[in-house]
Design an enzyme around this catalytic site. Sequence first.
Site, PDB file in Angstrom:
ATOM      1  N   ASN A 130     -10.013   0.772   0.917  1.00 36.49           N
ATOM      2  CA  ASN A 130      -8.563   0.742   0.782  1.00 36.49           C
ATOM      3  C   ASN A 130      -8.206   0.335  -0.413  1.00 36.49           C
ATOM      4  O   ASN A 130      -8.369  -1.010  -0.828  1.00 36.49           O
ATOM      5  CB  ASN A 130      -7.985  -0.180   1.984  1.00 36.49           C
ATOM      6  CG  ASN A 130      -6.609  -0.194   1.956  1.00 36.49           C
ATOM      7  OD1 ASN A 130      -6.073   0.201   0.917  1.00 36.49           O
ATOM      8  ND2 ASN A 130      -5.884  -0.434   3.004  1.00 36.49           N
ATOM      9  N   HIS A 163      -2.670   7.462   3.196  1.00 31.44           N
ATOM     10  CA  HIS A 163      -3.181   6.164   2.766  1.00 31.44           C
ATOM     11  C   HIS A 163      -4.485   5.935   3.277  1.00 31.44           C
ATOM     12  O   HIS A 163      -4.620   5.962   4.510  1.00 31.44           O
ATOM     13  CB  HIS A 163      -2.224   4.971   2.849  1.00 31.44           C
ATOM     14  CG  HIS A 163      -2.943   3.577   2.493  1.00 31.44           C
ATOM     15  ND1 HIS A 163      -3.580   3.389   1.358  1.00 31.44           N
ATOM     16  CD2 HIS A 163      -2.832   2.535   3.433  1.00 31.44           C
ATOM     17  CE1 HIS A 163      -3.955   1.964   1.438  1.00 31.44           C
ATOM     18  NE2 HIS A 163      -3.547   1.738   2.561  1.00 31.44           N
ATOM     19  N   CYS A 182       0.686  -1.349   0.114  1.00 38.93           N
ATOM     20  CA  CYS A 182      -0.141   0.098  -0.081  1.00 38.93           C
ATOM     21  C   CYS A 182       0.934   1.284  -0.238  1.00 38.93           C
ATOM     22  O   CYS A 182       0.119   2.307  -0.245  1.00 38.93           O
ATOM     23  CB  CYS A 182      -1.014   0.169   1.212  1.00 38.93           C
ATOM     24  SG  CYS A 182      -2.058  -1.089   1.251  1.00 38.93           S
TER      25      CYS A 182
HETATM   26  N1  COA Z   1     -18.435  -7.448  10.826  1.00 39.95           N
HETATM   27  C1  COA Z   1     -18.812  -7.674  12.078  1.00 39.95           C
HETATM   28  N2  COA Z   1     -18.026  -7.822  12.998  1.00 39.95           N
HETATM   29  C2  COA Z   1     -16.643  -8.152  12.576  1.00 39.95           C
HETATM   30  C3  COA Z   1     -16.171  -8.087  11.338  1.00 39.95           C
HETATM   31  C4  COA Z   1     -17.194  -7.716  10.636  1.00 39.95           C
HETATM   32  N3  COA Z   1     -16.763  -7.053   9.240  1.00 39.95           N
HETATM   33  N4  COA Z   1     -14.820  -7.820  11.167  1.00 39.95           N
HETATM   34  C5  COA Z   1     -14.435  -8.312  12.598  1.00 39.95           C
HETATM   35  N5  COA Z   1     -15.591  -8.557  13.280  1.00 39.95           N
HETATM   36  C6  COA Z   1     -15.645  -8.699  14.852  1.00 39.95           C
HETATM   37  C7  COA Z   1     -14.367  -9.367  15.254  1.00 39.95           C
HETATM   38  O1  COA Z   1     -14.715 -11.049  14.950  1.00 39.95           O
HETATM   39  C8  COA Z   1     -14.632  -9.130  16.847  1.00 39.95           C
HETATM   40  O2  COA Z   1     -15.700 -10.150  17.333  1.00 39.95           O
HETATM   41  P1  COA Z   1     -15.249 -10.732  18.907  1.00 39.95           P
HETATM   42  O3  COA Z   1     -14.924  -9.563  19.961  1.00 39.95           O
HETATM   43  O4  COA Z   1     -16.317 -11.472  19.067  1.00 39.95           O
HETATM   44  O5  COA Z   1     -13.887 -11.509  18.720  1.00 39.95           O
HETATM   45  C9  COA Z   1     -14.895  -7.812  16.746  1.00 39.95           C
HETATM   46  O6  COA Z   1     -15.640  -7.688  15.557  1.00 39.95           O
HETATM   47  C10 COA Z   1     -13.896  -6.861  17.333  1.00 39.95           C
HETATM   48  O7  COA Z   1     -12.828  -7.022  16.221  1.00 39.95           O
HETATM   49  P2  COA Z   1     -11.562  -6.408  16.187  1.00 39.95           P
HETATM   50  O8  COA Z   1     -10.515  -6.818  14.942  1.00 39.95           O
HETATM   51  O9  COA Z   1     -11.120  -6.076  17.572  1.00 39.95           O
HETATM   52  O10 COA Z   1     -11.860  -4.889  15.406  1.00 39.95           O
HETATM   53  P3  COA Z   1     -11.327  -3.562  15.287  1.00 39.95           P
HETATM   54  O11 COA Z   1     -12.322  -2.319  15.781  1.00 39.95           O
HETATM   55  O12 COA Z   1      -9.964  -3.664  15.626  1.00 39.95           O
HETATM   56  O13 COA Z   1     -11.347  -3.376  13.526  1.00 39.95           O
HETATM   57  C11 COA Z   1      -9.965  -3.562  11.583  1.00 39.95           C
HETATM   58  C12 COA Z   1     -10.987  -4.366  12.939  1.00 39.95           C
HETATM   59  C13 COA Z   1      -9.639  -4.602  10.801  1.00 39.95           C
HETATM   60  C14 COA Z   1     -11.105  -2.503  11.136  1.00 39.95           C
HETATM   61  C15 COA Z   1      -9.096  -2.469  12.374  1.00 39.95           C
HETATM   62  O14 COA Z   1      -8.165  -3.234  13.136  1.00 39.95           O
HETATM   63  C16 COA Z   1      -8.149  -1.979  11.410  1.00 39.95           C
HETATM   64  O15 COA Z   1      -8.613  -1.477  10.425  1.00 39.95           O
HETATM   65  N6  COA Z   1      -6.928  -2.426  11.151  1.00 39.95           N
HETATM   66  C17 COA Z   1      -6.116  -2.029  10.239  1.00 39.95           C
HETATM   67  C18 COA Z   1      -6.126  -2.354   8.965  1.00 39.95           C
HETATM   68  C19 COA Z   1      -5.432  -1.782   7.718  1.00 39.95           C
HETATM   69  O16 COA Z   1      -5.347  -0.662   7.910  1.00 39.95           O
HETATM   70  N7  COA Z   1      -5.007  -2.689   6.879  1.00 39.95           N
HETATM   71  C20 COA Z   1      -4.566  -2.214   5.599  1.00 39.95           C
HETATM   72  C21 COA Z   1      -3.136  -1.913   5.743  1.00 39.95           C
HETATM   73  S1  COA Z   1      -2.515  -1.186   4.352  1.00 39.95           S
END
Ligand code: COA
Length: 321
Positions: A272, A242, A112
């Site tokens: 993204n 980004h 990215c």
């Molecule tokens: N819909 C509903 N629930 C979801 C879900 C979705 N699409 N994706 C994950 N969950 C659930 C998980 O299973 C978890 O459930 P649990 O508490 O029962 O285990 C809960 O939501 C929380 O998950 P978590 O991973 O802690 O959520 P978060 O607030 O950290 O958000 C991301 C997850 C991926 C959105 C976040 O971590 C993120 O954006 N990270 C950076 C990713 C990124 O930028 N990647 C590209 C880099 S170039």
Amino acid sequence: MTHAAVIGVGSYLPEHVLTNADLARMVETSDEWIVTRTGIRERRMVGPDEMTSDLAARAGERALADANIAPEKVDLLVVGTSTPDMAFPSTACLTQAKLGLTCPAYDLNAACTGFIFALQHATAAIESGRAKTVLVIGADALTRLVDFTDRSTCVLFGDGAGAFVLQASKEQGVLGVHLGSDGHGADLLYAQTTAPVPADAFLKMNGNEVFKFAVRAIPKVTRQALRESHLTVDDVTWFVPHQANQRILDTIADRLGVPHERVVSTIERTGNTSSASIPLAIDGLYTAGNLKSGDILVLVGFGAGLTWGAAVVRWTKKEIS
Ligand code: COA
């Protein structure tokens, strides 16, 4: 000394819109969860016969038209992508043929952060006198690598392309670039497409760790690039990070101590788009008439690798009329 300046900008998004409601029919998720946790409402998706080089060629064509540069005047084409059409030839070679260019063309993969790395590369080629006019494209079709049964990743990514035409200039457009890589974080975000195990072909991510890395790395590399350009955050007109998650954009605005309205966000409509997200966001600013000659932009990216990088650019083009 010869400098590099941006003389053209263009972008392209595929036509097919994939909404949060569409995804909620595929995995256990909801519009409310996706919007609250990421800020994304919809993203674009390539069609079955649409390849990364098609997106790249459309964005490149628009940037060349904006710069009023004929294909034969381009000395170098660099495409930042981590979703090439094929293992080889490069997506850049396929794009070159589609655009009718005759110059050397090659890909650069910094995931990215690809556009920032490609921009640095193009700037160095111009400053060293090896090229006069360079087409730099960030293009990705991440939906091709996404596992549409994994709700933690499939809601995040979209497809698109963005491009700059850079040209040798007396005016310094690209002021400073600072890049970084750390292969120790490779297992946080990867897609092992050439692996013998088919299950590993899809994108895998530790979202929480990537989030923490992003909000640490972006403010730091932004300050490094600004320091090397003899500027401070107060000099910056637009921060163009980004586009990965609205919460990341909000956190970095707070950590840098800048008003949220100076941090450009397109995430709601694109998701993204990997190496395309920064030039796509800049093209959006430009076509909306929100860029003036003399504006200072910080382009800052992060991604798999791990990789990160920031470029400080003085906008030298006139406001679009
Ligand atoms: N819909 C509903 N629930 C979801 C879900 C979705 N699409 N994706 C994950 N969950 C659930 C998980 O299973 C978890 O459930 P649990 O508490 O029962 O285990 C809960 O939501 C929380 O998950 P978590 O991973 O802690 O959520 P978060 O607030 O950290 O958000 C991301 C997850 C991926 C959105 C976040 O971590 C993120 O954006 N990270 C950076 C990713 C990124 O930028 N990647 C590209 C880099 S170039």
